[in-house]
Design a protein around this motif. Sequence first.
Motif, PDB file in Angstrom:
ATOM      1  N   GLU A 157      -4.477   0.113  -9.180  1.00  0.00           N
ATOM      2  CA  GLU A 157      -5.119   1.356  -8.752  1.00  0.00           C
ATOM      3  C   GLU A 157      -4.160   2.535  -8.894  1.00  0.00           C
ATOM      4  OE1 GLU A 157      -6.408   0.050  -4.863  1.00  0.00           O
ATOM      5  OE2 GLU A 157      -8.449  -0.298  -5.600  1.00  0.00           O
ATOM      6  N   ARG A 158      -2.885   2.331  -8.552  1.00  0.00           N
ATOM      7  CA  ARG A 158      -1.887   3.390  -8.733  1.00  0.00           C
ATOM      8  C   ARG A 158      -1.726   3.738 -10.213  1.00  0.00           C
ATOM      9  NH1 ARG A 158       0.314   0.846  -4.340  1.00  0.00           N
ATOM     10  NH2 ARG A 158       1.570  -0.603  -5.566  1.00  0.00           N
ATOM     11  N   MET A 164       2.394  -5.257 -13.451  1.00  0.00           N
ATOM     12  CA  MET A 164       1.559  -4.991 -12.302  1.00  0.00           C
ATOM     13  C   MET A 164       1.359  -6.291 -11.546  1.00  0.00           C
ATOM     14  SD  MET A 164      -1.222  -2.269 -13.661  1.00  0.00           S
ATOM     15  CE  MET A 164      -0.849  -1.689 -15.285  1.00  0.00           C
ATOM     16  N   GLN A 165       1.520  -6.209 -10.281  1.00  0.00           N
ATOM     17  CA  GLN A 165       1.480  -7.411  -9.468  1.00  0.00           C
ATOM     18  C   GLN A 165       0.141  -7.646  -8.779  1.00  0.00           C
ATOM     19  OE1 GLN A 165       4.065  -9.543  -9.513  1.00  0.00           O
ATOM     20  NE2 GLN A 165       4.894  -8.158 -11.034  1.00  0.00           N
ATOM     21  N   ASP A 166      -0.540  -6.588  -8.373  1.00  0.00           N
ATOM     22  CA  ASP A 166      -1.794  -6.776  -7.645  1.00  0.00           C
ATOM     23  C   ASP A 166      -2.716  -5.584  -7.868  1.00  0.00           C
ATOM     24  OD1 ASP A 166      -0.802  -4.718  -5.988  1.00  0.00           O
ATOM     25  OD2 ASP A 166       0.022  -6.145  -4.563  1.00  0.00           O
ATOM     26  N   ILE A 167      -3.857  -5.618  -7.229  1.00  0.00           N
ATOM     27  CA  ILE A 167      -4.875  -4.587  -7.428  1.00  0.00           C
ATOM     28  C   ILE A 167      -4.369  -3.211  -7.005  1.00  0.00           C
ATOM     29  CG2 ILE A 167      -6.030  -5.051  -5.223  1.00  0.00           C
ATOM     30  CD1 ILE A 167      -7.784  -4.072  -8.508  1.00  0.00           C
ATOM     31  N   GLU A 168      -3.533  -3.144  -5.981  1.00  0.00           N
ATOM     32  CA  GLU A 168      -3.016  -1.848  -5.534  1.00  0.00           C
ATOM     33  C   GLU A 168      -2.124  -1.221  -6.613  1.00  0.00           C
ATOM     34  OE1 GLU A 168      -3.039  -4.564  -3.448  1.00  0.00           O
ATOM     35  OE2 GLU A 168      -4.662  -3.855  -2.157  1.00  0.00           O
ATOM     36  N   ASP A 169      -1.305  -2.038  -7.276  1.00  0.00           N
ATOM     37  CA  ASP A 169      -0.494  -1.536  -8.397  1.00  0.00           C
ATOM     38  C   ASP A 169      -1.402  -1.006  -9.498  1.00  0.00           C
ATOM     39  OD1 ASP A 169       1.861  -2.289  -7.134  1.00  0.00           O
ATOM     40  OD2 ASP A 169       2.020  -4.179  -8.236  1.00  0.00           O
ATOM     41  N   ARG A 205     -13.983  -3.423  -8.085  1.00  0.00           N
ATOM     42  CA  ARG A 205     -13.033  -2.328  -7.853  1.00  0.00           C
ATOM     43  C   ARG A 205     -12.515  -1.769  -9.170  1.00  0.00           C
ATOM     44  NH1 ARG A 205      -8.974  -4.001  -3.036  1.00  0.00           N
ATOM     45  NH2 ARG A 205      -8.045  -1.969  -3.509  1.00  0.00           N
ATOM     46  N   VAL A 256     -12.477  -7.910  -7.174  1.00  0.00           N
ATOM     47  CA  VAL A 256     -11.510  -7.231  -8.038  1.00  0.00           C
ATOM     48  C   VAL A 256     -12.248  -6.597  -9.213  1.00  0.00           C
ATOM     49  CG1 VAL A 256      -9.621  -7.597  -9.678  1.00  0.00           C
ATOM     50  CG2 VAL A 256      -9.470  -8.565  -7.390  1.00  0.00           C
ATOM     51  N   GLU A 259      -4.566   5.900 -11.170  1.00  0.00           N
ATOM     52  CA  GLU A 259      -4.399   7.260 -10.660  1.00  0.00           C
ATOM     53  C   GLU A 259      -3.449   8.049 -11.554  1.00  0.00           C
ATOM     54  OE1 GLU A 259      -3.282   7.204  -6.522  1.00  0.00           O
ATOM     55  OE2 GLU A 259      -5.003   5.956  -6.013  1.00  0.00           O
TER      56      GLU A 259
END
Length: 130
Positions: A8-9, A1-6, A94, A91, A12
């Motif tokens: 979050e996915r 995982m590279q960042d917070i969006e990864d 979140r 972060v 999910e």
Amino acid sequence: MQDIEDFERAFEEFGSVSDIEIAQMAKRQKRLNDLGVMQPAGLPLPGPAAIVSCALTAVWVFRKGVSKNQVIMQVTEVIVGCVGIPATSWVLVRVARLVWKYRKKIAAALAAVGLSAAQLAPIRNAPYPG
């Protein structure tokens, strides 16, 4: 995982995995850990398996006893450290909200490796992180 969006996915995807599949992932990961096969920090496994793997590293939080007011942040800090995302305050907030949202799935993984309902009650009953 590279960042917070990864991340979050991955959460999910984690949310869509059945409790039975989560228990299987947790048991598989525990067996690997017991054999000394460790996943590298920062990229333990892709997707939901990463969440399970990192959640299992938080088992000590529950064995020592924890209050429902602290547990979400404690588990969040363990998971963020495990995945390797820089832990800025925004972060952590979140991710804490994701941990809270999927707390019952995290509890299912921890139950699969032997934690009792009483030990997991604080995370199941934790208040929403503000």
